[in-house]
Design a protein around this motif. Structure first.
Motif, PDB file in Angstrom:
ATOM      1  N   ASP A  41      24.530 -29.952-101.150  1.00  0.00           N
ATOM      2  CA  ASP A  41      25.922 -29.660-101.489  1.00  0.00           C
ATOM      3  C   ASP A  41      26.049 -29.609-103.012  1.00  0.00           C
ATOM      4  N   TYR A  64      26.705 -20.001-103.184  1.00  0.00           N
ATOM      5  CA  TYR A  64      27.469 -20.815-102.241  1.00  0.00           C
ATOM      6  C   TYR A  64      28.797 -21.236-102.857  1.00  0.00           C
ATOM      7  N   GLN A 107      31.132 -18.310-102.729  1.00  0.00           N
ATOM      8  CA  GLN A 107      31.630 -18.089-101.372  1.00  0.00           C
ATOM      9  C   GLN A 107      32.686 -19.126-100.976  1.00  0.00           C
ATOM     10  N   GLN A 108      32.421 -20.402-101.263  1.00  0.00           N
ATOM     11  CA  GLN A 108      33.315 -21.468-100.828  1.00  0.00           C
ATOM     12  C   GLN A 108      34.542 -21.597-101.722  1.00  0.00           C
ATOM     13  N   ALA A 146      36.950 -18.431-101.690  1.00  0.00           N
ATOM     14  CA  ALA A 146      37.246 -17.933-100.346  1.00  0.00           C
ATOM     15  C   ALA A 146      38.527 -17.100-100.307  1.00  0.00           C
TER      16      ALA A 146
END
Length: 435
Positions: free
Chosen positions: A173, A213, A216-217, A220
């Motif tokens: 993460d 990532y 993308q997150q 959003a």
């Protein structure tokens, strides 16, 4: 769909990495092939005693921009250098610059990154992950943003043999890694780096995967596009063949081999040379942003069309409702409550309400500026006058044609009646002579 130059016309573009290899080529291509772009904001930090403006001017005076200087000598007026440090909180932007960027930016090209394969993990995370996250947070505040274009690498998931055009789950993460790096000392970071990156070859590849990532997150709710070039090499055609300004990748190999320094290299005859010209990458980035921006508008149109279809049943039928309970409720309210909790829609001025409704969709849904309303109203009145004038001319033409045809019909009728009269007169005269 509109062409790529038409899409960029009047747009304000924010560019990171403008002093880097890919960023400067993108800047040149954008200004040369889309000459009606409004402005390009370039985020540049101070370095080696040079101000951001001086660094940008040094880039613009290079050979790369020779063709642009010949075709459009005034191109510098569109470039606005903004002092920023991507590794600092809130990108180290001044409040004034931040306000301009938030109010004006339509398209973001995030090209800035560290491309050093041997970068220590802390710096690689700071430059490739945290900076990307901070730019995403800034983009979320932008009022007129249409596209966030992130330049990644085709090797972000090189630990896989087959790589699809998707963002794969990260090995860790990113938020937890960022929090951990804050309390770790450099020695501990260096010790755990091999275990963290695992089967990826270096920290560059590792952090670029994390950055995807994050895009993308965290992005959003934004209209995001990601481009993944492989090994970026010299230009193919634009602005001229073979332009290169660094020793990275194949460039160092070619120079070393050409100078006789490098005689052998470890490689596999079965491995492909995943090399792509820098102008192809730039063209891909500009085209991908265009496609994402245009399709964003098309998605909005499609959504509106579906909404109209769903509303068709209600816009094509009428009903009569009993409102006795509503009237009873209104009568129960005291005068003060009637003002504070007004439910009497009979007081509604529909023309004013619809006007405010339209203005609200412009301001709050489309996030468009209201300062252009007077000019828009003036333009609308001009179009209305043109339509009225055209309709008036059309009616006059139709009337003239009708009158002309009526006159022609009347003349034909007179001719036929006259002919019949002459025939009857001749027939009558012939009969008289016969008798």
């Amino acid at each position: 769909m509109v062409s790529i130059p038409e899409y960029y016309e009047g747009k304000n573009v924010l560019l990171t990495g403008a002093t880097g290899f890919l960023g400067k080529v993108l800047l040149e291509k954008l200004l040369r092939s889309c000459p009606k772009v409004n402005s390009v904001y370039v985020l540049v930090r101070q370095k080696a005693g040079q101000t951001p403006q001086e660094r940008v001017e040094e880039v613009l005076s290079g050979k790369l921009f020779d063709r642009l200087r010949d075709e459009n000598p005034d191109f510098r007026e569109k470039i606005i250098a903004i002092n920023s440090e991507l590794t600092q909180p809130k990108l180290a932007l001044s409040e004034e610059d931040k306000e301009v960027i938030i109010d004006s930016t339509n398209i973001i090209f995030h090209c800035a990154a560290t491309v050093r394969f041997n970068e220590n993990l802390r710096d690689a995370v700071q430059l490739n992950v945290i900076a990307t996250r901070q730019l995403i947070l800034l983009a979320q505040q932008m009022k007129n943003l249409e596209v966030f274009m992130h330049v990644s690498t085709a090797y972000a998931y090189c630990n896989r043999k087959h790589i699809d055009e998707v963002v794969y789950p990260p090995p860790v993460d990113p938020k937890k890694l960022i929090d951990s790096l804050e309390w770790m000392d450099d020695g501990l970071v260096n010790d755990i780096t091999p275990k963290l990156i695992g089967d990826r070859p270096n920290t560059y590849i590792y952090t670029k995967a994390l950055a995807e990532y994050v895009v993308q997150q965290e992005g959003a709710k934004l209209n995001v596009a990601i481009v993944r070039p492989s090994i970026v090499g010299a230009s193919w055609k634009e602005p001229f063949p073979g332009w290169i300004d660094n020793f990275n990748g194949p460039s160092g190999l070619f120079i070393a081999a050409g100078k006789g320094i490098l005689r052998t290299i470890r490689a596999s005859n079965n491995a492909l040379a995943d090399l792509v010209p820098v102008d192809v990458v730039v063209n891909m980035s500009l085209a991908a942003a265009w496609y994402s921006g245009v399709n964003r508008m098309m998605k909005t149109i499609t959504r509106l069309h579906k909404a109209m279809v769903f509303l068709e049943y209600f816009t094509s039928n009428s009903w009569v409702w009993n409102t006795e309970n509503v009237n009873m409720l209104m009568n129960q309210l005291n005068p003060e409550d009637k003002k504070t909790f007004n439910i009497d829609v009979r007081q509604l001025h529909w023309a004013e309400y619809i006007e405010n409704y339209c203005l609200g969709t412009k301001k709050y849904v489309l996030n468009e500026e209201m300062s252009g309303l007077p000019a828009a109203r003036k333009h609308l009145n001009k179009l209305r006058n043109i339509r009225y004038g055209f309709n008036t001319i059309l009616v006059i033409l139709i009337w003239r044609i009708f009158i002309a045809r009526s006159q022609m019909a009347r003349n034909i009728w007179y001719f036929v009646v006259s002919l019949c009269y002459k025939f009857l007169s001749y027939f009558r005269a012939s009969s008289t002579m016969r008798y």
